[in-house]
Write a protein that holds these residues in place. Structure first.
Motif, PDB file in Angstrom:
ATOM      1  N   GLN A  77       0.851  -1.189   0.000  1.00 46.72           N
ATOM      2  CA  GLN A  77       0.000   0.000   0.000  1.00 46.72           C
ATOM      3  C   GLN A  77       0.886   1.239   0.000  1.00 46.72           C
ATOM      4  O   GLN A  77       1.862   1.314   0.753  1.00 46.72           O
ATOM      5  N   VAL A  78       0.544   2.215  -0.843  1.00 44.61           N
ATOM      6  CA  VAL A  78       1.344   3.434  -0.942  1.00 44.61           C
ATOM      7  C   VAL A  78       1.149   4.287   0.305  1.00 44.61           C
ATOM      8  O   VAL A  78       0.025   4.568   0.716  1.00 44.61           O
ATOM      9  N   VAL A  79       2.266   4.711   0.891  1.00 45.36           N
ATOM     10  CA  VAL A  79       2.224   5.714   1.954  1.00 45.36           C
ATOM     11  C   VAL A  79       2.394   7.086   1.311  1.00 45.36           C
ATOM     12  O   VAL A  79       1.599   7.985   1.509  1.00 45.36           O
ATOM     13  N   ASP A 106       0.801   6.591  11.761  1.00 47.32           N
ATOM     14  CA  ASP A 106       2.052   7.073  11.165  1.00 47.32           C
ATOM     15  C   ASP A 106       1.939   7.155   9.641  1.00 47.32           C
ATOM     16  O   ASP A 106       2.590   7.994   9.007  1.00 47.32           O
ATOM     17  N   HIS A 107       1.119   6.276   9.085  1.00 50.68           N
ATOM     18  CA  HIS A 107       0.882   6.297   7.635  1.00 50.68           C
ATOM     19  C   HIS A 107       0.311   7.650   7.209  1.00 50.68           C
ATOM     20  O   HIS A 107       0.845   8.310   6.304  1.00 50.68           O
ATOM     21  N   VAL A 108      -0.770   8.087   7.844  1.00 50.79           N
ATOM     22  CA  VAL A 108      -1.411   9.330   7.409  1.00 50.79           C
ATOM     23  C   VAL A 108      -0.541  10.546   7.714  1.00 50.79           C
ATOM     24  O   VAL A 108      -0.550  11.533   6.965  1.00 50.79           O
ATOM     25  N   GLN A 113       2.473  14.897   5.357  1.00 42.37           N
ATOM     26  CA  GLN A 113       3.654  15.761   5.388  1.00 42.37           C
ATOM     27  C   GLN A 113       4.417  15.711   4.070  1.00 42.37           C
ATOM     28  O   GLN A 113       4.848  16.749   3.548  1.00 42.37           O
ATOM     29  N   GLU A 114       4.588  14.526   3.498  1.00 37.72           N
ATOM     30  CA  GLU A 114       5.348  14.422   2.251  1.00 37.72           C
ATOM     31  C   GLU A 114       4.629  15.070   1.084  1.00 37.72           C
ATOM     32  O   GLU A 114       5.208  15.834   0.313  1.00 37.72           O
ATOM     33  N   ASN A 115       3.340  14.831   0.973  1.00 38.75           N
ATOM     34  CA  ASN A 115       2.609  15.371  -0.167  1.00 38.75           C
ATOM     35  C   ASN A 115       2.435  16.878  -0.083  1.00 38.75           C
ATOM     36  O   ASN A 115       2.518  17.577  -1.092  1.00 38.75           O
TER      37      ASN A 115
END
Length: 299
Positions: A77-79, A106-108, A113-115
């Protein structure tokens, strides 16, 4: 602007830390599924094709972050890194990825934060992502961490995303150049049921669907505003009366709940005094005639 750039750099650094020192694998894109919560409302096709061209010419520079799929079955699954996975799938190439065991919370946080650091998500995309996380049961501190915002800013985001129906948000799309104040203006308008019905109808019309994605917000806002102006009742026309001898004239307006009478000419003052002195008698006469009329209708 300087503060915003600093925040983006900080969020990007935190996302990069998740990949540092980890083993990069090459995985079949067919084994990779999207995140369980989406943070984008639509895709910029031009920007995506530029990404595809870049990966085709020089390869995938930075790995994506995946986790073993909670449902198992050897899938992932993509994080973060959805666009890179999609580009690799389109090119028929394996995906360069780091795979880590990450729980949902932690996934969300990592995804948000990255996106938001890499993609400059619009206000409504971030607000919608926050709403989705809230609807999934995440607490506000977790959502604040995911978006790197403070409590007041999160409240302002949710004040829009929580009051505009998801169907309307999806129809409008990312609205990249529209900020919170403009969204709040639209929110206040569509809270009126009649305006919401008009809005939901308008977003299905050929005119709206043919508009460019960046123009849809303004198109809808202006449509509702035009309807607001058109729905305002015009002031009732004034009626007039004049005595046969022209010694007094009257202008009166009747809105149903209010009646105003203005007397003019040389006898206006004396006639007005006469009326005010005889209001009790005139009212009794009015009631008698009303009752008489009701009795005749019942016969």
């Amino acid at each position: 602007m300087i503060n915003s750039l600093g925040e983006l750099a900080e969020k990007a650094a935190r996302a990069d830390q998740l990949l540092e020192g980890e083993v990069v694998q090459e995985l079949d894109a067919a084994l990779i599924e999207a995140s369980f919560v989406s943070d984008r409302m639509d895709e910029d096709d031009e920007a995506f094709q530029e990404l595809v061209a870049a990966i085709e010419s020089r390869g995938q520079d930075s790995p994506v972050l995946l986790r073993p799929h909670p449902a198992g079955g050897g899938r992932y699954q993509v994080v973060f890194g959805h666009r890179r996975v999609r580009a690799a799938r389109q090119l028929g190439r394996p995906v360069r990825a780091v795979v880590k065991e990450i729980d949902d919370r932690d996934h969300v946080i990592a995804q948000g934060q990255e996106n938001s650091a890499r993609e400059n998500l619009s206000f409504i995309e971030r607000a919608s992502f926050a709403q989705k996380l809230l609807d999934l049961g995440y607490d506000r501190p977790t959502i604040q961490s995911a978006l790197a915002v403070d409590a007041p800013m999160l409240t302002r985001m949710l004040s829009v995303s929580g009051r505009v129906p998801a169907a309307l948000l999806q129809a409008i799309g990312a609205a990249k150049n529209v900020g919170r104040d403009r969204w709040l203006e639209l929110t206040q308008l569509v809270e009126k049921p009649s305006n919401l019905d008009k809005a939901l109808g308008f977003v299905t019309t050929a005119e709206f669907l043919a508009a460019k994605a960046e123009d849809r917000f303004e198109l809808l806002l202006n449509y509702i505003k035009r309807g607001q102006r058109g729905s305002k009742r015009s002031a009732p026309a004034a009626n007039t009366w004049a005595a046969a001898d022209k010694s007094v004239s009257a202008e009166f307006k009747n809105t149903g709940k209010a009646f105003s009478l203005s007397l003019k000419a040389k006898d206006a003052g004396r006639f007005g005094q006469f009326l005010s002195s005889n209001l009790d008698r005139l009212y009794q006469q009015f009631r008698q005639e009303e009752e008489s009329g009701s009795m005749k209708q019942g016969d």
